[in-house]
Design a protein around this motif. Sequence first.
Motif, PDB file in Angstrom:
ATOM      1  N   CYS A 116      -3.943  10.844  87.519  1.00 29.08           N
ATOM      2  CA  CYS A 116      -3.784   9.800  88.296  1.00 29.08           C
ATOM      3  C   CYS A 116      -4.938   9.702  89.587  1.00 29.08           C
ATOM      4  CB  CYS A 116      -2.256   9.737  88.857  1.00 29.08           C
ATOM      5  SG  CYS A 116      -2.169   8.398  90.021  1.00 29.08           S
ATOM      6  N   CYS A 117      -5.687   8.591  89.628  1.00 27.95           N
ATOM      7  CA  CYS A 117      -6.733   8.714  90.502  1.00 27.95           C
ATOM      8  C   CYS A 117      -6.500   7.471  91.587  1.00 27.95           C
ATOM      9  CB  CYS A 117      -8.125   8.644  89.783  1.00 27.95           C
ATOM     10  SG  CYS A 117      -8.385   9.788  88.857  1.00 27.95           S
ATOM     11  N   ARG A 118      -7.297   7.677  92.817  1.00 25.91           N
ATOM     12  CA  ARG A 118      -7.219   6.595  93.807  1.00 25.91           C
ATOM     13  C   ARG A 118      -8.562   6.084  93.883  1.00 25.91           C
ATOM     14  NH1 ARG A 118      -8.483   6.714  98.923  1.00 25.91           N
ATOM     15  NH2 ARG A 118      -8.401   9.040  99.096  1.00 25.91           N
ATOM     16  N   VAL A 119      -8.628   4.682  93.855  1.00 23.88           N
ATOM     17  CA  VAL A 119     -10.038   4.177  93.935  1.00 23.88           C
ATOM     18  C   VAL A 119     -10.649   4.278  95.307  1.00 23.88           C
ATOM     19  CG1 VAL A 119     -11.304   1.979  93.610  1.00 23.88           C
ATOM     20  CG2 VAL A 119      -9.445   2.372  92.098  1.00 23.88           C
ATOM     21  N   VAL A 120     -11.792   4.802  95.450  1.00 25.15           N
ATOM     22  CA  VAL A 120     -12.415   4.776  96.576  1.00 25.15           C
ATOM     23  C   VAL A 120     -13.394   3.881  97.036  1.00 25.15           C
ATOM     24  CG1 VAL A 120     -14.023   6.549  98.003  1.00 25.15           C
ATOM     25  CG2 VAL A 120     -12.518   7.387  96.232  1.00 25.15           C
ATOM     26  N   THR A 121     -13.205   2.972  98.024  1.00 25.99           N
ATOM     27  CA  THR A 121     -13.914   1.832  98.316  1.00 25.99           C
ATOM     28  C   THR A 121     -15.060   1.898  99.294  1.00 25.99           C
ATOM     29  OG1 THR A 121     -12.364   0.755  99.586  1.00 25.99           O
ATOM     30  CG2 THR A 121     -12.299   0.339  97.183  1.00 25.99           C
ATOM     31  N   GLU A 122     -15.989   1.378  99.297  1.00 30.46           N
ATOM     32  CA  GLU A 122     -17.067   1.352 100.390  1.00 30.46           C
ATOM     33  C   GLU A 122     -17.357  -0.126 100.553  1.00 30.46           C
ATOM     34  OE1 GLU A 122     -20.692   3.895  99.688  1.00 30.46           O
ATOM     35  OE2 GLU A 122     -19.431   5.748  99.745  1.00 30.46           O
ATOM     36  N   HIS A 135      -9.100  12.458  92.403  1.00 36.10           N
ATOM     37  CA  HIS A 135      -7.990  12.901  91.654  1.00 36.10           C
ATOM     38  C   HIS A 135      -7.054  12.931  92.766  1.00 36.10           C
ATOM     39  CE1 HIS A 135     -11.573  13.988  88.877  1.00 36.10           C
ATOM     40  NE2 HIS A 135     -10.436  13.899  88.129  1.00 36.10           N
ATOM     41  N   VAL A 136      -5.722  12.540  92.147  1.00 32.25           N
ATOM     42  CA  VAL A 136      -4.599  12.486  92.938  1.00 32.25           C
ATOM     43  C   VAL A 136      -3.744  13.324  92.122  1.00 32.25           C
ATOM     44  CG1 VAL A 136      -2.596  10.980  93.951  1.00 32.25           C
ATOM     45  CG2 VAL A 136      -4.818  10.075  93.523  1.00 32.25           C
ATOM     46  N   GLU A 137      -3.581  13.305  90.741  1.00 30.58           N
ATOM     47  CA  GLU A 137      -2.539  14.187  90.292  1.00 30.58           C
ATOM     48  C   GLU A 137      -3.316  14.285  88.729  1.00 30.58           C
ATOM     49  OE1 GLU A 137       1.150  12.537  89.520  1.00 30.58           O
ATOM     50  OE2 GLU A 137       1.815  14.496  88.975  1.00 30.58           O
ATOM     51  N   VAL A 138      -3.284  15.571  88.087  1.00 30.57           N
ATOM     52  CA  VAL A 138      -3.522  15.917  86.756  1.00 30.57           C
ATOM     53  C   VAL A 138      -2.519  16.536  86.169  1.00 30.57           C
ATOM     54  CG1 VAL A 138      -5.979  15.386  87.061  1.00 30.57           C
ATOM     55  CG2 VAL A 138      -5.320  17.824  87.469  1.00 30.57           C
ATOM     56  N   ASN A 139      -2.405  16.558  85.048  1.00 33.65           N
ATOM     57  CA  ASN A 139      -1.706  17.650  84.367  1.00 33.65           C
ATOM     58  C   ASN A 139      -2.258  18.787  83.582  1.00 33.65           C
ATOM     59  OD1 ASN A 139      -2.542  16.419  81.975  1.00 33.65           O
ATOM     60  ND2 ASN A 139      -0.803  16.201  81.013  1.00 33.65           N
ATOM     61  N   LYS A 140      -1.676  19.784  82.874  1.00 36.91           N
ATOM     62  CA  LYS A 140      -2.454  20.918  82.315  1.00 36.91           C
ATOM     63  C   LYS A 140      -3.348  20.432  81.186  1.00 36.91           C
ATOM     64  CE  LYS A 140      -0.031  25.282  82.784  1.00 36.91           C
ATOM     65  NZ  LYS A 140      -0.341  25.583  84.143  1.00 36.91           N
ATOM     66  N   GLY A 141      -2.673  19.551  80.570  1.00 37.60           N
ATOM     67  CA  GLY A 141      -3.597  18.826  79.503  1.00 37.60           C
ATOM     68  C   GLY A 141      -4.853  18.311  79.971  1.00 37.60           C
ATOM     69  N   TYR A 142      -4.997  17.958  81.134  1.00 36.54           N
ATOM     70  CA  TYR A 142      -6.078  17.544  81.677  1.00 36.54           C
ATOM     71  C   TYR A 142      -7.315  18.620  81.770  1.00 36.54           C
ATOM     72  CZ  TYR A 142      -9.603  15.629  85.133  1.00 36.54           C
ATOM     73  OH  TYR A 142     -10.961  15.312  85.544  1.00 36.54           O
ATOM     74  N   GLU A 143      -6.633  19.689  82.261  1.00 38.31           N
ATOM     75  CA  GLU A 143      -7.790  21.057  82.522  1.00 38.31           C
ATOM     76  C   GLU A 143      -7.924  21.362  80.969  1.00 38.31           C
ATOM     77  OE1 GLU A 143      -5.777  23.441  86.145  1.00 38.31           O
ATOM     78  OE2 GLU A 143      -6.621  24.724  84.446  1.00 38.31           O
ATOM     79  N   VAL A 154      -9.335  19.859  90.513  1.00 37.26           N
ATOM     80  CA  VAL A 154      -9.813  18.613  90.675  1.00 37.26           C
ATOM     81  C   VAL A 154      -9.354  17.723  91.715  1.00 37.26           C
ATOM     82  CG1 VAL A 154     -10.766  18.799  88.565  1.00 37.26           C
ATOM     83  CG2 VAL A 154      -8.619  17.929  88.760  1.00 37.26           C
ATOM     84  N   ILE A 155      -7.840  18.070  91.956  1.00 38.95           N
ATOM     85  CA  ILE A 155      -7.175  17.250  93.092  1.00 38.95           C
ATOM     86  C   ILE A 155      -7.833  16.985  94.341  1.00 38.95           C
ATOM     87  CG2 ILE A 155      -4.751  17.053  94.256  1.00 38.95           C
ATOM     88  CD1 ILE A 155      -4.715  16.794  91.173  1.00 38.95           C
ATOM     89  N   GLY A 156      -7.872  15.992  94.907  1.00 32.15           N
ATOM     90  CA  GLY A 156      -8.383  15.530  96.076  1.00 32.15           C
ATOM     91  C   GLY A 156     -10.046  15.489  95.942  1.00 32.15           C
ATOM     92  N   ARG A 157     -10.478  15.681  94.797  1.00 34.06           N
ATOM     93  CA  ARG A 157     -11.889  15.582  94.674  1.00 34.06           C
ATOM     94  C   ARG A 157     -12.471  14.136  93.697  1.00 34.06           C
ATOM     95  NH1 ARG A 157     -13.415  21.095  92.119  1.00 34.06           N
ATOM     96  NH2 ARG A 157     -15.328  20.495  92.378  1.00 34.06           N
ATOM     97  N   LYS A 158     -13.456  13.919  94.112  1.00 41.60           N
ATOM     98  CA  LYS A 158     -14.035  12.641  93.525  1.00 41.60           C
ATOM     99  C   LYS A 158     -14.347  13.073  92.093  1.00 41.60           C
ATOM    100  CE  LYS A 158     -16.119  10.445  97.584  1.00 41.60           C
ATOM    101  NZ  LYS A 158     -17.332  10.169  98.334  1.00 41.60           N
ATOM    102  N   ILE A 159     -14.221  12.035  91.517  1.00 34.44           N
ATOM    103  CA  ILE A 159     -14.762  12.299  89.894  1.00 34.44           C
ATOM    104  C   ILE A 159     -16.140  12.407  89.658  1.00 34.44           C
ATOM    105  CG2 ILE A 159     -15.214   9.956  89.230  1.00 34.44           C
ATOM    106  CD1 ILE A 159     -13.545  10.525  86.744  1.00 34.44           C
ATOM    107  N   THR A 160     -17.118  12.040  90.547  1.00 34.03           N
ATOM    108  CA  THR A 160     -18.574  12.049  90.502  1.00 34.03           C
ATOM    109  C   THR A 160     -18.786  13.368  91.192  1.00 34.03           C
ATOM    110  OG1 THR A 160     -18.756  11.096  92.780  1.00 34.03           O
ATOM    111  CG2 THR A 160     -19.009   9.659  90.816  1.00 34.03           C
ATOM    112  N   GLU A 161     -18.088  13.941  92.002  1.00 36.61           N
ATOM    113  CA  GLU A 161     -18.201  15.414  92.208  1.00 36.61           C
ATOM    114  C   GLU A 161     -17.815  16.468  91.259  1.00 36.61           C
ATOM    115  OE1 GLU A 161     -16.105  18.160  95.745  1.00 36.61           O
ATOM    116  OE2 GLU A 161     -16.022  15.805  95.623  1.00 36.61           O
ATOM    117  N   VAL A 162     -16.631  16.041  90.505  1.00 33.27           N
ATOM    118  CA  VAL A 162     -16.124  16.955  89.429  1.00 33.27           C
ATOM    119  C   VAL A 162     -17.052  16.824  88.186  1.00 33.27           C
ATOM    120  CG1 VAL A 162     -13.961  17.365  87.902  1.00 33.27           C
ATOM    121  CG2 VAL A 162     -13.570  16.659  90.379  1.00 33.27           C
TER     122      VAL A 162
END
Length: 912
Positions: free
Chosen positions: A44-50, A59-67, A75-83
Motif C-alpha cells: 500500500c503506497c501513498r502518492v507523493v506529489t510535487e 511505501h505505507v504497508e507491505v506484507n511478507k509476500g512483498y519481501e 521499505v516502509i516510509g521509503r519512496k519506490i524510486t529509492e527502494v
Amino acid sequence: MPKKNKVAASDNCQKELAETKEAAAASEMLHRNLIDYMHNGYACCRVVTEKGRPVDLIHVEVNKGYENLTGLKNVIGRKITEVIPGIADSNPELLENHFRVVESGIAEKFEIYIEPLHKWYESTIYCPEKGYTVAIFDDITKRKQAEQALQNSEKKFRSITEQMSEIVFITDSSGQISFISPAIEKITDYKPHEVIGQRFTDFLSEEEVPSALSAYKEVMLKQSTTHVIVLKFMRKNGTFFFGEVHVQYYHESGYSGTIGVIHDISERNRCERTRIEYEKKLLDGKQFLQNIYDTVNHSVFVIDVLPDGSYRYKSINRLHEIRTGLKNEAISGKSPREVLEPDVAATVTGYYDRCIHKGSSTEYEETHMFKGKLSWWRTILNPVRNDSGHIYRIIGTSTNITEHKLTEEKLKTLSFAIQQSPTVVVITDPEGNIEYINPTFTEHTGYTEKEVIGQNPRILKSGLMEDSVYEEFWKTILAGNVWHGEFHNKKKNGELYWEDAIVSAIVNQKGVITNFVAVKEDITEKKKLWVDLIASKEKAEESDRLKTAFLANISHEIRTPMNGILGFAELLKEPHLSGEEQAEYIELINQSGKRMLALINDIVDISRIEAGETMIHVEPTHVNKLLHSLCTFFRPLAANKNLLLSCNNGLSDEECVIETDSAKLTQILTNLVQNGLKFSVEGEVRVGYIRKEDLLEFSVSDSGIGIPESMKESIFERFRQVDNSLTRHHEGSGLGLSISKAYVEMLGGTIRVESGEGNGSTFIFTLPFNPPGVQTPEHHATVTESAPGSLRGTTILLAEDDAVSRILIKRSLQEENLTILDAWNGRDAVQMIMQHPEIDLVLMDIKMPVMNGFEASREIKKLRPELPIIAQTAFTSKEERLKALEAGCDSFMSKPINKQKLIELIRLLLHK
Ligand code: ADP
C-alpha cells in the motif's frame, strides 16, 4: 477476502466509518492476517506529489509476500524510486499506472518486467482511498520465461521450417492441414494458404489415397513416434512427384494430430535408379570381361611389376594355359625365371623391360610349338598405370597368326608371280581407281606406277571401242561375274594396241565388292598375225580357186586350138584333097596356132612381168598411126560380128607423137579392143584418146554386157574373169587385163574401168604425154636402142643341143649373112673357141648335156675374156640371169627367141 470486496469495503469504510469502527477493527485484524500470510505480494503506497503533480510513491504497508517476491526489505516510509533505484527510467509506466488508478479510481491489472529486479510481475492496483494505491502482485518471471522460451522455439521452428527444402506439415486428428512450410510452393507450386485447411489426401495421387489413409490411421491409433511412407503427390500443374513422408503422432493441450516432413525423392529415385543401372552395367561389364578373358581366342597373361622392377605373373587365361602348358595356379606370383626356361625367360623379360621403358604398348612376334606344330604368335604388351602414373602391371595378349603368316608367305609367292608375270595385272578399287599394277603394265603401256596409281584405267581408252562394250563390261563385273573380252587401247605414246582381258570383281564375305582385278595380254601381234593369217588363207583359197579355174581354163584354151591344129593336120594327110581344101585346112591350122601362140605369149608376158623381166622399148610413137593400124586390123573382125569400130584421135598428127613403148601400147589397146568386141553383141566399140595436160587419156568403150560393180577392181588381177565357169560363153585366159595394167603402170600411167552391168564398159588408161625430146619416165628397159648396121662377115658360135631351136635361130639369122658354127654341148663350145679364133660372139644355151652353159661360159671367158656371150634360156628368172652374169655372160635372151630382138642384141654387143 477478495480484493474487490476489499476495494468495496474501503469505499463503504468512508461512508460508514463512524458507525462500524469496531467491526472494522476486528475485520482489519482479519485482513491483516490474510495479507500477511498470503503468497502474493501486497503493497500500500501513498502518492507523493510535487507542485500538485504525482511524482513518486511511498511505501505505507507491505506484507511478507512483498519481501519474498521482490527481495526488498525495510521499505516502509521509503519512496519506490529509492527502494528500486533506476525504476523511474526503466519502468516509468509503473508509476504512471499507479498515478492513473489514483486519478481515475478504476482498478487496473497488468504485467510488467521490472528491469532492476530482473523479474516479471502480474499486478493489480486499486485506490483504497484518495492519494493511496494498493498493489497486489505475483512473480510471474518463471511463466514469462517459459513463454519466452516457447516463443523463441516457435520462431526457431518457423525459421527452420522456412529454410528446409523438405515440406513440414501439421495436421489435426481429422487429417486437415493446419500448418505447411513454405517449401510446399517450391515443390508443388501451391501457396501455403492454398493448402492450409485442406485435407492431405487432396494432394495425393488418387491410387495412393487408401494406403495413405491407412498409414495415417495407424500413426494416430498407435500414436507412433515415427512412421515412414513413400507416397505419390500431385503438383499444382497436375504432374506427380514421389515424397518420402516422415510422420509422427503429436498431442498437446488436448490437441492431437500428426506432424511430419515430406522429402521430394524424385531426384533421389532417379539417382538410385541410375546407380542401380550403373551397378548392373558394371557387373555386366565385369562378367563380360571375365567371359572374354576366359573364352577369348587370344592368349592373355597379366604380369605385376614389383617396385624393385622385377616381374611376377599374376594370372593367365585358359588359352594361355593350353598354349604354354603352364597352369594358372602354378605360375601365380612367380617370376619368369621360376616358370620359363632360362633363355625364354631372358627373352620375355627383355620385352617386358622394353614395354616399361617405352611406357606404351609394345609388340613382338614369337614362335611356339603349339599342338605339335610350329605356330606364330603376335604378342602385344600393354602397360597399366596407377593414379600416380606408375606402371604397376603389364597385360599381354598373344594372337595366333600362323594362318596369317602362311597366307602372307603364300601372298608373297603369288605377289612375286604377279610381279614376274608376262601378263598385265591391274587391281582397282570399287570405283575403278587403280591400286596396283605389275611391271608388265608399264612395259606394255608406257605408264609408270606413279602415273597411274589413283587413276582410272580409262586413261588407256582409244575411243575406238563401241560404248556398248563398256556398258556390257560394267554390267558384267558389277554383277560379280567374270568379263572376258578385248580392248582396243592406246599407250602413253599414242600407239594403239589390242589386249585380251579377263576382269572380275573381288567380293568380301559380306558380298560387297572390294576390288576389281584385270588380267590382260597384249594381243596386237597375235591379232595382226591372225588377220594376216586369215588374209593369207583367203588369198591362198582364192589362189587355189583361181589356179583351178585357170588350169581348167588354160586346158580348155590350149585344147581348143590344139584340137584344130591336130585335127586339120590329120585331115591334110588325106590323099585326095583339093587345093582349096588344103588351103582352108592350113588357114584353120594357122588360126589355131595363132590363138595358141597368143595364149602362150600372154603366159610368157605375165611370167616376165612377175619375174621383173619385162623389157620396155621406148621410141617415138605416132599415136594416130598406131590407132589407125589397130582399127584397120580389127575392123574385119568387128564387121564379122556386125559391130561398128570407130577411132577418135585427140591430137593432130603433128602433136600425137610421144616417147613410149609402142609395142606395149599396141598390146594394151589390142587387149582392150579384143575384149570390147568379145563382150559386145551389137552396137560399137570406140577407141580414142585425149590430152589432159601432161597425160594422154586413152579410152576403149563398148556397148557390151558390162561389168558388175563388185568386179571392177578384181578383173585387173590375174586369171580373174567375171564368169570363170567352164560353161562360160567367152574364150580367154583372164590374163589380158592384168598384162595391160602392168604395162600401163610400167609406162607411167594408170588404168580403170567405168561400167554398169548391161550398159557397156569404158576402159580408161593414161600415159605420160612425152613428145620426143621430153625426158621419158623411168622404165625397166634393158634394150633401148637399135643400132642398124650390117652383120655380114660376123662369125657366131651357136651352142645348142635342141635341133628345132638350132634351126629356128639359124633361120632367124639367115638374112644377116652370118657364119654360124655349131656346138652341141658346153664342152664342144669351149673347144670350138680354142679352135676358131674368128668367132665374134657366142649364143650359149644354158641347159645342155656334158657341160652346161654357165660352166662353158666361164671356161670361154678364161680363154677370151672380150668375147661377147649371149645366154639363152627357155625361161629367165632373176636367179638364172645373175648366175649367167657371174659365169661371164654379157647378156641373155629368153626363148622363144624373137628374131628382131636377137639381131638387135647381137648388133649392140658387136657395136654394129
Ligand atoms: P579374158 O578376156 O581373157 O577372160 P581379161 O583379163 O582380158 O581376160 O578380162 C578379164 C575379164 O574381165 C573377162 O573375162 C571379162 O569377164 C571381163 N571383161 C574384160 N573386158 C570386158 C568388157 N569390155 N566387157 C565386159 N567384160 C569385160
